[in-house]
Design a protein around this motif. Structure first.
Motif, PDB file in Angstrom:
ATOM      1  N   ALA A  88       0.897  -1.181   0.026  1.00 48.33           N
ATOM      2  CA  ALA A  88       0.005  -0.052   0.033  1.00 48.33           C
ATOM      3  C   ALA A  88       0.823   1.245   0.028  1.00 48.33           C
ATOM      4  N   GLY A  89       2.024   1.273   0.738  1.00 48.48           N
ATOM      5  CA  GLY A  89       2.864   2.470   0.675  1.00 48.48           C
ATOM      6  C   GLY A  89       3.970   2.562  -0.250  1.00 48.48           C
ATOM      7  N   LYS A  90       4.043   1.198  -1.182  1.00 49.62           N
ATOM      8  CA  LYS A  90       5.280   1.247  -1.965  1.00 49.62           C
ATOM      9  C   LYS A  90       5.019   2.321  -3.220  1.00 49.62           C
ATOM     10  N   LEU A  91       6.003   3.270  -3.529  1.00 49.45           N
ATOM     11  CA  LEU A  91       5.798   4.228  -4.394  1.00 49.45           C
ATOM     12  C   LEU A  91       6.064   3.862  -5.754  1.00 49.45           C
ATOM     13  N   LEU A  92       6.842   2.768  -6.033  1.00 54.98           N
ATOM     14  CA  LEU A  92       7.010   2.344  -7.208  1.00 54.98           C
ATOM     15  C   LEU A  92       6.379   1.121  -7.707  1.00 54.98           C
ATOM     16  N   ASN A  93       5.488   1.063  -8.677  1.00 53.72           N
ATOM     17  CA  ASN A  93       4.718  -0.116  -8.974  1.00 53.72           C
ATOM     18  C   ASN A  93       4.707  -0.466 -10.827  1.00 53.72           C
ATOM     19  N   VAL A  94       4.683  -1.511 -11.046  1.00 55.31           N
ATOM     20  CA  VAL A  94       4.887  -2.018 -12.442  1.00 55.31           C
ATOM     21  C   VAL A  94       3.614  -2.688 -12.892  1.00 55.31           C
ATOM     22  N   PHE A  95       2.818  -2.182 -13.855  1.00 60.87           N
ATOM     23  CA  PHE A  95       1.634  -2.918 -14.384  1.00 60.87           C
ATOM     24  C   PHE A  95       1.897  -3.589 -15.624  1.00 60.87           C
ATOM     25  N   ASP A  96       1.473  -4.823 -15.516  1.00 58.48           N
ATOM     26  CA  ASP A  96       1.679  -5.657 -16.745  1.00 58.48           C
ATOM     27  C   ASP A  96       0.356  -5.218 -17.559  1.00 58.48           C
ATOM     28  N   ALA A  97       0.616  -5.175 -18.915  1.00 60.49           N
ATOM     29  CA  ALA A  97      -0.475  -4.827 -19.893  1.00 60.49           C
ATOM     30  C   ALA A  97      -1.798  -5.696 -19.829  1.00 60.49           C
ATOM     31  N   PHE A  98      -1.592  -7.324 -19.639  1.00 63.90           N
ATOM     32  CA  PHE A  98      -2.541  -8.107 -19.566  1.00 63.90           C
ATOM     33  C   PHE A  98      -3.523  -8.025 -18.130  1.00 63.90           C
ATOM     34  N   SER A  99      -2.835  -7.191 -17.256  1.00 62.23           N
ATOM     35  CA  SER A  99      -3.626  -7.184 -16.057  1.00 62.23           C
ATOM     36  C   SER A  99      -4.666  -6.154 -15.782  1.00 62.23           C
ATOM     37  N   LEU A 100      -4.516  -5.184 -17.118  1.00 54.69           N
ATOM     38  CA  LEU A 100      -5.054  -3.563 -16.776  1.00 54.69           C
ATOM     39  C   LEU A 100      -6.634  -4.028 -16.987  1.00 54.69           C
ATOM     40  N   HIS A 101      -7.318  -3.324 -16.205  1.00 53.64           N
ATOM     41  CA  HIS A 101      -9.008  -3.253 -16.475  1.00 53.64           C
ATOM     42  C   HIS A 101      -9.247  -2.486 -17.661  1.00 53.64           C
ATOM     43  N   ALA A 102     -10.462  -3.138 -18.440  1.00 48.37           N
ATOM     44  CA  ALA A 102     -10.484  -2.354 -19.640  1.00 48.37           C
ATOM     45  C   ALA A 102     -11.749  -1.643 -19.453  1.00 48.37           C
ATOM     46  N   TYR A 103     -11.539  -0.189 -19.713  1.00 54.46           N
ATOM     47  CA  TYR A 103     -12.604   0.860 -19.443  1.00 54.46           C
ATOM     48  C   TYR A 103     -12.970   1.476 -20.956  1.00 54.46           C
ATOM     49  N   ASP A 104     -14.429   1.555 -21.271  1.00 52.30           N
ATOM     50  CA  ASP A 104     -14.844   2.022 -22.356  1.00 52.30           C
ATOM     51  C   ASP A 104     -15.698   3.359 -22.139  1.00 52.30           C
ATOM     52  N   ASN A 391       5.088  -5.656 -22.870  1.00 52.72           N
ATOM     53  CA  ASN A 391       5.307  -4.620 -23.913  1.00 52.72           C
ATOM     54  C   ASN A 391       4.040  -4.299 -24.524  1.00 52.72           C
ATOM     55  N   PRO A 392       3.488  -3.163 -24.445  1.00 49.59           N
ATOM     56  CA  PRO A 392       3.987  -2.083 -23.371  1.00 49.59           C
ATOM     57  C   PRO A 392       3.496  -2.423 -21.937  1.00 49.59           C
ATOM     58  N   CYS A 393       4.484  -1.757 -21.079  1.00 49.25           N
ATOM     59  CA  CYS A 393       3.945  -1.717 -19.610  1.00 49.25           C
ATOM     60  C   CYS A 393       3.620  -0.581 -19.241  1.00 49.25           C
ATOM     61  N   ARG A 394       3.317  -0.165 -17.792  1.00 50.79           N
ATOM     62  CA  ARG A 394       3.020   1.168 -17.208  1.00 50.79           C
ATOM     63  C   ARG A 394       3.674   0.968 -15.703  1.00 50.79           C
ATOM     64  N   ILE A 395       4.181   1.999 -15.366  1.00 48.75           N
ATOM     65  CA  ILE A 395       4.985   2.202 -14.354  1.00 48.75           C
ATOM     66  C   ILE A 395       4.283   3.359 -13.494  1.00 48.75           C
ATOM     67  N   GLN A 396       4.038   3.250 -12.100  1.00 47.63           N
ATOM     68  CA  GLN A 396       3.543   4.176 -11.443  1.00 47.63           C
ATOM     69  C   GLN A 396       4.931   4.527 -10.307  1.00 47.63           C
ATOM     70  N   PHE A 397       5.143   5.852 -10.465  1.00 48.13           N
ATOM     71  CA  PHE A 397       6.126   6.106  -9.153  1.00 48.13           C
ATOM     72  C   PHE A 397       5.332   7.325  -8.601  1.00 48.13           C
ATOM     73  N   ALA A 398       5.089   7.305  -7.165  1.00 50.53           N
ATOM     74  CA  ALA A 398       4.149   8.192  -6.484  1.00 50.53           C
ATOM     75  C   ALA A 398       2.888   8.308  -7.142  1.00 50.53           C
ATOM     76  N   SER A 399       2.812   9.821  -7.533  1.00 50.76           N
ATOM     77  CA  SER A 399       1.671  10.374  -8.356  1.00 50.76           C
ATOM     78  C   SER A 399       1.963  10.319  -9.923  1.00 50.76           C
ATOM     79  N   GLN A 400       3.226   9.974  -9.991  1.00 47.79           N
ATOM     80  CA  GLN A 400       3.352  10.003 -11.681  1.00 47.79           C
ATOM     81  C   GLN A 400       3.013   8.813 -12.433  1.00 47.79           C
TER      82      GLN A 400
END
Length: 527
Positions: A88-104, A391-400
């Motif tokens: 919960a307090g981790k600032l850096l997270n990597v999100f795999d493309a296949f794990s992303l929720h689909a929003y329309d 590929n691609p992937c998404r990276i979250q660092f803090a609010s970035q």
């Protein structure tokens, strides 16, 4: 004798097997049975949540094989349960493309809605049309609220198709298509009309090609729109997008409900990370002696002030798709492990993220692409904190919010562009095009195939803070007027004199760097 599985159990079994296969894991028969038993009583969302957690944990383990046993599934599930809210307090997270929720985007509601259907690899024609429709709707809703377009009166293909009159200065928002050689049409949600480009047609600053969604202005006569001018829809900052849609929902990735950039806690945490950096490299040839020397020089240079993450993009082999490529890669990752072993203490808090390139093995030609083969994890995982990403992937660092995409797309977009361009203008035209389309790959399927049900993984809506578009093209960084998003290409590390980019998230600043050739002559590499 085993009883016959129910229809629900059989469907769940297929879903589990397919999900793990997407991530290059193969479950043994007993492991599948255990997964069915663990997930059967839960709903679809809970199943997806637990499956993604288990897959992420498996990626971080040192596995001798991609074949997953019952014991390993049991232990992984136990670890996931005990992990709880540790991240919960981790600032850096990597999100795999296949794990992303689909929003329309739902135009009737005027907001983004979580898709109910589960994405599949075996998509039908309706999936392709749905993906194209969503791309168009996201651009259209942005055009509808753009202040600079308020004075334009847009018409539709349907209205023009029904007209027998000559109409002057018609404006249409549409997707450019080519139904036969040298015969272009533009399509919107109502239909299609033929267009004709003249010698004096004015193209605004962008790359216009098949499947570009753009604004076309011209005279309509004899059932053909003779185009005077073509322009992209102006880009829109993420802040404006969220304000217009009245939402702070997290569409980027992970299980957080609130968008990272909307979190006061994360914004405050980012402000305290003024000197924190992330390094991006592309084309890191692990089988090339000189490239390994350059990489070793980089690691030595930053060991006294290590970055929070080092993102290494493929291709990881200078001889792609050969019979011995996997052996060369195996040796290359072992060499890299030897380098890191000597600096293990200095880099103990650095996350190494590996993003596959277009020619890396065990990776299909369609996008998005799963991570590298799991058999390569065993060399570096015991030494460093490593994430083998999609590929691609998404990276979250803090609010970035950061998107990393490794593909040689720029050359393709230039080759298929219908407007003439100069070499000097390519990087700025590319940046404007990608951000206006709000999609990583706006090319048609026959040029760059995409898994239709996973097109949302390539969406850039709202725009991220940083887009790493790792390409063989020369290194550049661009910022398009109207947004704070940086589009960065670190260049080819192995092919362009060892260039790379250093990003400072708190400052939203990119620093272009390079390893001088003169420093590599006598550099020792522990092969």
């Amino acid at each position: 004798m085993d009883s016959q599985p129910t229809a629900e159990e059989a469907a769940l079994r297929r879903e589990i097997v397919k999900t793990f296969q997407i991530h290059a894991f193969e479950l043994k028969k007993e492991a599948v049975k255990l997964c069915v038993k663990l997930f059967l009583e839960h709903d679809k969302d809970t199943r997806k949540k637990w499956t993604n957690k288990m897959i992420e944990l498996l990626k971080k383990q040192t596995l001798q094989s991609s074949l997953i046993s019952e014991e390993l599934i049991r232990e992984t599930f136990r670890q996931c349960k005990s992990k709880g809210s540790q991240d919960a307090g981790k600032l850096l997270n990597v999100f795999d493309a296949f794990s992303l929720h689909a929003y329309d985007f739902e135009p009737e509601l005027g907001k983004m809605v979580l898709r109910k259907a589960t994405p599949t690899l075996a998509a039908d024609s309706s999936s392709f049309s749905h993906a194209a429709r969503q791309r168009f709707l996201l651009v259209k809703q942005r055009a509808a609220r753009c202040a600079s377009l308020k004075n334009f009166k847009f018409t539709t293909c349907e209205i023009l198709s029904a007209s027998t009159k000559t109409l002057k200065s018609v404006v249409v928002l549409g997707m450019l298509t080519q139904q036969k050689a040298d015969c272009y049409h533009i399509e919107d949600l109502s239909g299609s009309i033929e267009v004709e480009f003249k010698e004096d047609t004015k193209f605004h600053h962008a790359l216009f090609h098949e499947h570009s969604i753009a604004i076309f202005e011209g005279n309509f006569e004899n059932s053909v729109l003779k185009v005077n001018e073509v322009a992209m829809v102006p880009v829109e900052s993420a802040e404006t997008t969220r304000k217009e849609l009245s939402s702070n929902e997290n569409w980027f990735g992970g299980e957080d409900k609130i968008a990272f950039r909307c979190s006061e806690r994360l914004r405050s945490a980012l402000a305290k990370q003024e000197d924190t950096s992330i390094i991006f490299l592309s084309d890191v040839f692990l089988d090339d002696m000189k490239t390994m020397r350059a990489l070793n020089k980089l690691l030595i240079g930053y060991k006294d002030q290590p970055p929070i993450a080092i993102v290494l993009c493929g291709n990881f082999c200078s001889r792609p798709r050969q019979t011995d490529t996997i052996d060369l890669l195996d040796r290359g990752f072992r060499y890299l492990a030897n380098q890191l072993q000597q600096m293990k203490k200095e880099y103990e808090k650095t996350q190494f993220i590996f993003v596959p390139g277009p020619d890396d093995p065990f990776v299909d030609l369609v996008l998005p692409r799963p991570h590298l083969p799991s058999l390569l994890f065993k060399h570096v995982s015991p030494i460093i904190s490593a994430t083998f990403a999609s590929n691609p992937c998404r990276i979250q660092f803090a609010s970035q919010e950061i998107v990393v995409f490794r593909n040689d797309l720029i050359k393709k977009m230039c080759r298929h562009s219908i407007n003439s361009i100069t070499v000097e203008s390519i990087s700025s035209r590319y940046a404007r095009s990608i951000l206006s389309q709000a999609h990583l790959c706006p090319l048609p399927q026959h040029i760059t195939p995409i898994l239709a049900d996973f097109s949302h993984c390539l969406s850039l809506h709202p725009l991220p803070d940083l887009l790493i578009s790792a390409d063989r093209f020369e290194t550049f960084q661009e910022k398009v007027v109207g947004t704070e998003t940086i589009v960065s290409n670190p260049g080819s590390f192995a092919r362009s004199n060892y260039t790379f980019h250093v990003y400072y998230p708190a400052q939203n600043r990119i620093e272009a760097s390079q390893i001088p050739n003169s420093e590599l002559i006598d550099e020792f590499v522990p092969y």
